[in-house]
Design an enzyme around this catalytic site. Sequence first.
Site, PDB file in Angstrom:
ATOM      1  N   HIS A  13       0.866  -1.202   0.000  1.00  0.00           N
ATOM      2  CA  HIS A  13       0.000   0.000   0.000  1.00  0.00           C
ATOM      3  C   HIS A  13       0.890   1.236   0.000  1.00  0.00           C
ATOM      4  CE1 HIS A  13      -3.878   2.111   1.349  1.00  0.00           C
ATOM      5  NE2 HIS A  13      -2.991   3.051   1.072  1.00  0.00           N
ATOM      6  N   HIS A  15       1.546   5.393  -1.703  1.00  0.00           N
ATOM      7  CA  HIS A  15       1.213   6.561  -2.529  1.00  0.00           C
ATOM      8  C   HIS A  15       2.503   7.143  -3.094  1.00  0.00           C
ATOM      9  CE1 HIS A  15      -2.976   6.706  -1.092  1.00  0.00           C
ATOM     10  NE2 HIS A  15      -2.445   6.202   0.004  1.00  0.00           N
ATOM     11  N   LYS A  99      -9.287  -0.174  -6.207  1.00  0.00           N
ATOM     12  CA  LYS A  99      -9.349   0.441  -4.878  1.00  0.00           C
ATOM     13  C   LYS A  99     -10.684   1.134  -4.653  1.00  0.00           C
ATOM     14  CE  LYS A  99      -7.789   2.080  -0.914  1.00  0.00           C
ATOM     15  NZ  LYS A  99      -6.746   3.065  -0.627  1.00  0.00           N
ATOM     16  N   HIS A 136     -10.614   1.148   1.465  1.00  0.00           N
ATOM     17  CA  HIS A 136     -10.422   2.141   2.527  1.00  0.00           C
ATOM     18  C   HIS A 136     -11.651   2.008   3.426  1.00  0.00           C
ATOM     19  CE1 HIS A 136      -8.885   6.013   4.233  1.00  0.00           C
ATOM     20  NE2 HIS A 136     -10.088   5.924   4.767  1.00  0.00           N
ATOM     21  N   HIS A 174      -4.829  -0.617   5.723  1.00  0.00           N
ATOM     22  CA  HIS A 174      -4.398   0.152   6.902  1.00  0.00           C
ATOM     23  C   HIS A 174      -5.373   0.038   8.075  1.00  0.00           C
ATOM     24  CE1 HIS A 174      -7.099   2.890   4.873  1.00  0.00           C
ATOM     25  NE2 HIS A 174      -6.209   3.321   4.022  1.00  0.00           N
ATOM     26  N   ASP A 252       1.267   2.697   3.532  1.00  0.00           N
ATOM     27  CA  ASP A 252       0.420   3.875   3.315  1.00  0.00           C
ATOM     28  C   ASP A 252       1.257   5.151   3.359  1.00  0.00           C
ATOM     29  OD1 ASP A 252      -1.877   5.223   2.645  1.00  0.00           O
ATOM     30  OD2 ASP A 252      -2.690   5.246   4.675  1.00  0.00           O
TER      31      ASP A 252
HETATM   32  O1  DOR Z   1      -3.791   9.543   5.535  1.00  0.00           O
HETATM   33  C1  DOR Z   1      -4.058   9.210   4.403  1.00  0.00           C
HETATM   34  N1  DOR Z   1      -3.459   9.779   3.332  1.00  0.00           N
HETATM   35  N2  DOR Z   1      -4.980   8.276   4.206  1.00  0.00           N
HETATM   36  C2  DOR Z   1      -5.429   7.981   2.978  1.00  0.00           C
HETATM   37  O2  DOR Z   1      -6.286   7.148   2.888  1.00  0.00           O
HETATM   38  C3  DOR Z   1      -4.921   8.691   1.784  1.00  0.00           C
HETATM   39  C4  DOR Z   1      -3.603   9.242   2.034  1.00  0.00           C
HETATM   40  C5  DOR Z   1      -3.187  10.251   0.982  1.00  0.00           C
HETATM   41  O3  DOR Z   1      -3.356   9.977  -0.209  1.00  0.00           O
HETATM   42  O4  DOR Z   1      -2.639  11.287   1.357  1.00  0.00           O
HETATM   43 ZN    ZN Z   2      -3.460   5.046   1.352  1.00  0.00          ZN
END
Ligand code: DOR
Ligand code: ZN
Length: 355
Positions: A13, A15, A99, A136, A174, A252
């Site tokens: 997971h 970003h 997702k 999520h 998460h 995450d």
């Molecule tokens: O804290 C988070 N940030 N939770 C999420 O689900 C998305 C993520 C983000 O993309 O910044």
């Molecule tokens: Zn995330």
Amino acid sequence: MQTLTIRQPDDWHLHLRDAATLAAVLPYTARVFARAVVMPNLRPPVTTVEQAHAYRDRIMAALPPGLAFEPLMTLYLTGATTPAQIDAAHASDYVHAVKLYPSRATTNSDAGVRSLAECRAVLARMERLDLPLLVHGELARADVDVFDRERLFLDEVLAPLQRDFPGLRIVLEHVTTRDAVQYVEEARGRVAATITAHHLLYNRNAMFLGADGAAGMRPHFYCLPVLKREGHRAALVAAATGGNARFFLGTDSAPHPRAEKESACGCAGCFTAPLALEMYAQAFEQAGALDRLEGFASNHGADFYGLPRNSGTITLRRQVPPALPPITAQGQEIAALPVHDAAWSVDAVTPVAGG
Ligand code: DOR
Ligand code: ZN
């Protein structure tokens, strides 16, 4: 024990964002992890296989020479996603999951799903083709307390979803509560969960304490689902270190410009990629379970996704990691989580990705 060598891990997971931020953050993940599930919540979101292909190309172009790394792409589910797009995702060799962001639940979720009733044909196709749904898991309704959103999601959304699509492979992303841990442990269907390093190390006090326990407000610890109280953190540690193959590593890691985290309306997300494995090692050591780190970090996720385990290895050394330089993209500093008393650092990687 001074060193620990494990199979090279994957991040299930992550970003990565895009453009200059992508280029700034990607090396930190690719230095350690052979593969990562890349979240699709860009602006605009990655909703089609064509967009996922183009995003994958941008990621590969941003990869520093000499680093082997495989991005595992995902599609962002919307009310407009069609079964034909699921067919195309399944036929591709680079889209590995879809997702679900409940609308308004988190960063860039405004294009997300308002009601799963919109998605029944798509979910049925995913169940048939065995394409995993990543969730999520928060019930983002205005009348629901922020700290209860995950717990209420389990009964009101996830259980009915599993009842209607019993064969659907689901990752509850998460997890942050003992309720979610218990749900995943007891579920009859094919459910697994990722756990972040920051949810293993910190409880919600971390958002409200300054240096030496003095009062303070710490936006860098704000993420969604939000950190919970200590009993929940303890349940997550027990799940991660307990050897159950339904739980695996997903950082995450979510980079944001520092100015946007330190603001009157700060955004959610903890950027942990630069010290992620070190943080997990610390959590496992605190639990006396370093021998279970490899299963959680390197085996369970690959097995659940039906992908081969990596054949490279990585060595951690008991030594405080070097201080990180500021990480910037287009002149803007990216806010990193302030990590205290890390005891392990990544020493050497012998990578053989994905094989
Ligand atoms: O804290 C988070 N940030 N939770 C999420 O689900 C998305 C993520 C983000 O993309 O910044
Ligand atoms: Zn995330």
